[in-house]
Design a protein around this motif. Structure first.
Motif, PDB file in Angstrom:
ATOM      1  N   PRO A   1      44.727 -61.146 -95.759  1.00  0.00           N
ATOM      2  CA  PRO A   1      45.265 -61.680 -97.029  1.00  0.00           C
ATOM      3  C   PRO A   1      46.759 -61.970 -96.891  1.00  0.00           C
ATOM      4  O   PRO A   1      47.521 -61.155 -96.363  1.00  0.00           O
ATOM      5  N   LEU A   2      47.184 -63.132 -97.359  1.00  0.00           N
ATOM      6  CA  LEU A   2      48.585 -63.543 -97.298  1.00  0.00           C
ATOM      7  C   LEU A   2      49.085 -63.778 -98.720  1.00  0.00           C
ATOM      8  O   LEU A   2      48.511 -64.594 -99.450  1.00  0.00           O
TER       9      LEU A   2
ATOM     10  N   LEU B   1      54.450 -71.715-104.425  1.00  0.00           N
ATOM     11  CA  LEU B   1      54.170 -71.445-103.011  1.00  0.00           C
ATOM     12  C   LEU B   1      53.022 -70.461-102.826  1.00  0.00           C
ATOM     13  O   LEU B   1      52.385 -70.439-101.775  1.00  0.00           O
ATOM     14  N   TYR B   2      52.737 -69.655-103.858  1.00  0.00           N
ATOM     15  CA  TYR B   2      51.679 -68.647-103.743  1.00  0.00           C
ATOM     16  C   TYR B   2      50.325 -69.300-103.493  1.00  0.00           C
ATOM     17  O   TYR B   2      49.567 -68.872-102.620  1.00  0.00           O
ATOM     18  N   LEU B   3      50.014 -70.327-104.248  1.00  0.00           N
ATOM     19  CA  LEU B   3      48.723 -71.008-104.096  1.00  0.00           C
ATOM     20  C   LEU B   3      48.600 -71.670-102.732  1.00  0.00           C
ATOM     21  O   LEU B   3      47.525 -71.658-102.116  1.00  0.00           O
ATOM     22  N   LEU B   4      49.694 -72.232-102.218  1.00  0.00           N
ATOM     23  CA  LEU B   4      49.651 -72.899-100.914  1.00  0.00           C
ATOM     24  C   LEU B   4      49.344 -71.910 -99.797  1.00  0.00           C
ATOM     25  O   LEU B   4      48.554 -72.203 -98.897  1.00  0.00           O
ATOM     26  N   LEU B   5      49.965 -70.750 -99.832  1.00  0.00           N
ATOM     27  CA  LEU B   5      49.786 -69.779 -98.755  1.00  0.00           C
ATOM     28  C   LEU B   5      48.473 -69.019 -98.885  1.00  0.00           C
ATOM     29  O   LEU B   5      47.817 -68.729 -97.879  1.00  0.00           O
TER      30      LEU B   5
ATOM     31  N   PHE C   1      59.502 -62.524-100.970  1.00  0.00           N
ATOM     32  CA  PHE C   1      59.175 -62.379 -99.555  1.00  0.00           C
ATOM     33  C   PHE C   1      57.688 -62.607 -99.356  1.00  0.00           C
ATOM     34  O   PHE C   1      56.884 -62.476-100.286  1.00  0.00           O
ATOM     35  N   ILE C   2      57.322 -62.984 -98.125  1.00  0.00           N
ATOM     36  CA  ILE C   2      55.934 -63.295 -97.759  1.00  0.00           C
ATOM     37  C   ILE C   2      55.404 -62.167 -96.878  1.00  0.00           C
ATOM     38  O   ILE C   2      56.091 -61.722 -95.951  1.00  0.00           O
ATOM     39  N   LYS C   3      54.186 -61.715 -97.160  1.00  0.00           N
ATOM     40  CA  LYS C   3      53.666 -60.545 -96.447  1.00  0.00           C
ATOM     41  C   LYS C   3      52.164 -60.664 -96.227  1.00  0.00           C
ATOM     42  O   LYS C   3      51.405 -61.013 -97.143  1.00  0.00           O
TER      43      LYS C   3
END
Length: 449
Positions: A62-63, A81-85, A337-339
């Protein structure tokens, strides 16, 4: 700033990028005589297995995009950006396929590229993967990086190139020498892969020739047409379908084998070693590519945990930081941040998880809902105590040890007074029975006699 500009100008451009044939000095011929490229290497089962294992493992994690709050973090679902990733980077592919493609490029070419599409506000609205073997990296006269991508139709090169600014490209470099571009693991280990290809080809030809060693046909006299005899022999006894046929030799001819057997050449041992060698290149445990010789029920779980810690974590961190650098603005980096979530891969067996949950629950750092979320269960309503943190009542801080011995409550004081009163009354009754006063030792009846 002039000093830094001069420094960038003086640095050599990253000529070892994957543009066109600039990378080919690492590819091509090997000491085994076999040509190794990214595509030919994928025909090896061990290489294909390692690339598939790593790319699918990273793609299945999960990203999420998180927003840092004052006390904790929360998923930034409202951010575009949440939906794209997490779901759909572009209308043509899912997040799983997108990340699987980027990871495959990293493992084969050492670099992963994606074009960043932005709207008028500068927000990211699309991510499209780009082929690494068509991408070049260079610097302009001011030392700024830019990318040159060769546009193609199918497999045919058109020759027209597109120049992309560094802000328009998501670049994830692998292990390299300059920190700008990565080197292909396939290119750096081409001799090991070339030897594996040679061993596989040898085994295929061995069975194609009837699984019999080659040799010499000896004739006592002089042959007029040796080519015809050789071709007749090959046609009759060559190929796996003709193996173990009985040969009939005429005119005193004799067959003498001259090749050594595969067992003498340790053919099978060599193939097994090359599989482990390729697994070592990608740092994949041998049991994950089908080699269970040194695996058992007692250590295979530990090997799987080490795979997550020492193999996946570096790749995941590399991708996370590259995405943060390219996809978030300077202001967004302060609170977003992205995790990747790797907790699911680190979970032990059911009994180990339950023991860990019990310890966390009893020591007060996990609630019932914390545990249920980790097990993908529905939350218990807050009104029913699902968010309560409990702790054993017989545990105290060290500084408070013995404190209750010096403290008495109001109720304890009243109980103590009642106990003293009862003792006094009991002593008074005893004194009357023995003829003495309370507090004196009674005289034994036998003494009066």
């Amino acid at each position: 700033m002039g000093i830094f500009t001069g420094l960038f100008k003086s640095r050599d451009k990253p000529s070892d990028s994957t543009v066109g044939s600039g990378y080919r000095f690492l590819m091509g011929g090997t000491t085994s005589g076999k040509s190794v490229t990214e595509r030919s290497a994928m025909q090896m089962t061990a290489v294909h297995s390692c690339v598939r294992i790593l790319s699918e493992a990273v793609a299945s994690l999960p990203l999420h995009l998180y927003k840092q709050t004052e006390t904790s973090k929360e998923k930034a679902i409202d951010h575009p950006l949440y939906l794209l990733l997490h779901d759909e980077p572009n209308p043509e592919m899912t997040s799983f396929v997108f990340r699987e493609t980027l990871m495959t490029h990293l493992l084969l070419w050492g670099n992963a590229y994606a074009q960043i599409i932005r709207n008028g506000k500068g927000e990211v609205i699309g991510l499209y993967p780009l082929m690494p073997n068509r991408m070049g990296v260079d610097r302009d006269k001011n030392g700024a990086l830019y990318y040159i991508y060769t546009v193609t139709t199918g497999d045919a090169m058109k020759g027209n190139q597109v120049k992309l600014h560094s802000s328009e490209v998501l670049h994830i470099p692998g292990l390299g020498f300059d920190g700008l571009v990565g080197y292909s693991p396939i290119a750096m280990a081409k001799n090991a892969i070339g030897m594996a290809i040679a061993c596989e080809e040898y085994g295929a030809k061995f069975f194609a020739n009837g699984a019999a060693p080659s040799g010499v046909l000896e004739h006592p006299g002089t042959l007029k047409d040796p080519v015809r005899i050789r071709e007749s022999w090959q046609q009759t006894f060559g190929g796996s379908s003709n193996s173990h046929k009985v040969a009939v030799l005429e005119e005193g001819m004799k067959y003498t084998p001259i090749s050594i057997s595969p067992e003498q050449a340790q053919f099978l041992e060599t193939r097994k070693f090359q599989i482990n060698e390729i697994a070592r290149i990608f740092r994949v445990p041998p049991h994950m590519v089908g080699d269970l010789e040194k695996s058992s029920f007692s250590n295979i779980e530990q090997q799987s945990l080490e795979f997550v810690k020492y193999t996946l974590d570096p790749w995941v961190l590399r991708i996370e930081q590259s995405m943060i650098r390219s996809l978030l603005t300077k202001e967004e980096k302060k609170k977003y941040f992205i995790k990747f979530n790797v907790d699911g891969l680190l979970r032990g067996d059911y009994q180990s998880r339950m023991n860990g949950y019990a310890t966390g629950r009893q020591n007060g750092w996990m609630s019932a809902n914390d545990i249920r979320e980790l097990e993908n269960l529905d939350r218990i309503p807050k009104s029913e105590g699902g968010d309560l943190y409990l702790i054993n009542g017989n545990m105290l801080p060290l500084k408070d040890a013995g404190a209750y011995a010096n403290k008495t409550t109001k109720g304890e004081e009243e109980n103590k007074n009642e106990e003293v009163l009862e003792v006094e009354e009991s002593n008074s009754d005893k004194s009357k029975d023995t003829g003495g006063s309370a507090g004196e030792n009674p005289v034994p009846k036998w003494h009066n006699r």
